[in-house]
Design an enzyme around this catalytic site. Structure first.
Site, PDB file in Angstrom:
ATOM      1  N   ASP A   1      -9.454  -4.958  13.925  1.00  0.00           N
ATOM      2  CA  ASP A   1      -8.261  -5.107  13.315  1.00  0.00           C
ATOM      3  C   ASP A   1      -7.194  -5.947  14.234  1.00  0.00           C
ATOM      4  OD1 ASP A   1      -8.372  -2.633  15.083  1.00  0.00           O
ATOM      5  OD2 ASP A   1      -7.533  -1.559  13.387  1.00  0.00           O
TER       6      ASP A   1
ATOM      7  N   ASN B   1      -5.303   9.460   7.811  1.00  0.00           N
ATOM      8  CA  ASN B   1      -5.833   9.275   6.844  1.00  0.00           C
ATOM      9  C   ASN B   1      -7.049   9.108   6.268  1.00  0.00           C
ATOM     10  OD1 ASN B   1      -5.519   6.735   7.956  1.00  0.00           O
ATOM     11  ND2 ASN B   1      -4.498   5.740   6.181  1.00  0.00           N
TER      12      ASN B   1
ATOM     13  N   HIS C   1      -8.527   6.366   7.705  1.00  0.00           N
ATOM     14  CA  HIS C   1      -8.983   4.816   8.300  1.00  0.00           C
ATOM     15  C   HIS C   1      -9.834   4.247   8.893  1.00  0.00           C
ATOM     16  CE1 HIS C   1      -5.551   3.363  10.693  1.00  0.00           C
ATOM     17  NE2 HIS C   1      -6.234   3.843  11.204  1.00  0.00           N
TER      18      HIS C   1
ATOM     19  N   GLU D   1      -7.053   1.264   4.947  1.00  0.00           N
ATOM     20  CA  GLU D   1      -6.286   2.042   4.874  1.00  0.00           C
ATOM     21  C   GLU D   1      -6.884   2.981   2.988  1.00  0.00           C
ATOM     22  OE1 GLU D   1      -4.976   3.167   6.688  1.00  0.00           O
ATOM     23  OE2 GLU D   1      -3.468   1.862   7.622  1.00  0.00           O
TER      24      GLU D   1
HETATM   25  P1  PGA Z   1      -6.173   5.735  17.801  1.00  0.00           P
HETATM   26  O1  PGA Z   1      -6.421   5.304  16.606  1.00  0.00           O
HETATM   27  O2  PGA Z   1      -7.604   5.974  18.614  1.00  0.00           O
HETATM   28  O3  PGA Z   1      -5.567   5.491  18.356  1.00  0.00           O
HETATM   29  O4  PGA Z   1      -6.305   7.543  17.775  1.00  0.00           O
HETATM   30  C1  PGA Z   1      -8.206   4.995  15.376  1.00  0.00           C
HETATM   31  C2  PGA Z   1      -7.517   4.919  14.436  1.00  0.00           C
HETATM   32  O5  PGA Z   1      -5.930   4.823  13.564  1.00  0.00           O
HETATM   33  O6  PGA Z   1      -8.755   4.230  13.520  1.00  0.00           O
END
Ligand code: PGA
Length: 240
Positions: A67, A136, A138, A143
Site C-alpha cells: 500500500d 482500526n 485495517h 480501512e
Molecule cells: P504499524 O502500522 O506497523 O506502524 O503499527 C500497522 C498498520 O497500520 O497496518
C-alpha cells in the site's frame, strides 16, 4: 487462524522472517508482499540478512508493495515505498527477480492502481502476504467499511489512520487517500502472516482474531483464510 505468541518484538521479528524464508521456494516463481510501518522493520532486516547470507535464494521471487499514501513518492520520508527501498531493496546483495513499488505521486493514480492490479494478475496470486494491523483493524489501507470483494483501489483514509499517521512523517502532512492491494488479492494469497506488536494492538487483534467477521474490522476477514498465521508479541496477544 493459527496463533504464535513470542516473548517480545525481537523474537516476533526473527520468527516472522524465518517463516518468510521457509515459504520461499526456488522450485517455482513466487510473488510476495510486505507492508511498511513500524511493525515489520526488524523482520525485514532479519530477512535481508538471511538473503545476503545465502540462506534463501530469491532469484525466482518477485516483490510487490502492499500500500501507499496517495501524494507521497519514494523520496518522501514516511512513504511505504521509501521504507521498502531503504530497508529492503537497497540492502539486498542478491536482487528479487522483479519488483513493483507503488508511486503514490503518480499524475494518474487510477493508472497506478491498474498497473498494480496488472502486476498481481500477471505474476500472482501472491504466494505470501505479510501484513500489519492498524488500530482500526485495517490491512494495508483496507480501512473499516471496505468492500471485501475488492482488488487494488484508492480509498479515503479513516479518522484513526489520520490520527496516528504523524508518527511516520518528519513534518505535518495533509493526506486524504491511500492506494492499496484489495482484500480479494490478500485472501487469494497462498499464505498470510499477520504481525502485531505492542499493547496498543491488543484490543484490535483480539477483535480480529475472535470477534465476528465484519468489514468494520477488516482484519477479521483473515478468519476465513485457510493458511493464515498470526504472530504477535505477548503485549499484543494480551487479550487473546
Ligand atoms: P504499524 O502500522 O506497523 O506502524 O503499527 C500497522 C498498520 O497500520 O497496518
Amino acid at each position: 487462524m493459527k496463533l504464535i505468541v513470542c516473548k517480545d518484538y525481537e523474537e516476533m521479528s526473527r520468527k516472522a522472517a524465518a517463516m518468510v524464508v521457509e515459504s520461499i521456494s526456488v522450485a517455482e516463481e513466487q510473488l510476495i508482499s510486505f507492508p511498511g510501518g513500524e511493525t515489520p522493520l526488524d523482520m525485514v532486516k532479519e530477512f535481508v540478512e538471511m538473503v545476503n547470507a545465502g540462506t534463501v535464494d530469491i532469484s525466482r521471487t518477485r516483490f510487490v508493495q502492499l500500500d501507499e499514501w496517495v501524494g507521497l513518492g519514494d523520496k518522501d520520508m514516511g512513504s511505504c515505498a521509501q521504507f521498502i527501498r531503504i530497508n529492503l531493496l537497497s540492502n539486498l546483495k542478491y536482487p528479487f527477480l522483479d519488483f513493483f513499488l507503488i508511486n503514490g505521486l503518480a499524475d494518474d493514480i487510477q493508472k497506478e492502481r491498474v498497473q498494480l492490479n496488472e502486476f498481481i494478475d500477471r505474476y500472482g496470486p501472491l504466494s505470501l502476504s505479510v501484513l500489519g494491523i492498524g488500530l482500526n483493524g485495517h490491512l494495508g489501507f483496507n480501512e473499516d467499511g471496505v468492500d471485501f470483494d475488492s482488488d487494488a483501489h484508492i480509498i479515503p483514509l479513516s479518522e484513526t489512520t489520520k490520527q496516528v499517521m504523524g508518527k511516520y512523517f518528519d513534518r505535518e502532512r495533509t493526506l486524504e487517500y491511500g492506494i492499496t492491494q484489495g482484500i480479494k488479492q490478500i485472501m487469494a494469497a497462498k499464505k498470510v502472516i499477520l504481525m502485531a506488536s505492542g499493547e496498543h494492538k491488543a484490543r484490535i487483534l483480539a477483535k480480529a482474531f475472535s470477534g465476528p467477521v465484519t468489514n468494520a474490522v477488516p482484519a477479521s476477514v483473515l478468519q476465513r483464510h485457510d493458511n493464515c498465521v498470526v504472530i504477535a508479541d505477548t503485549d499484543a496477544a494480551k487479550e487473546l
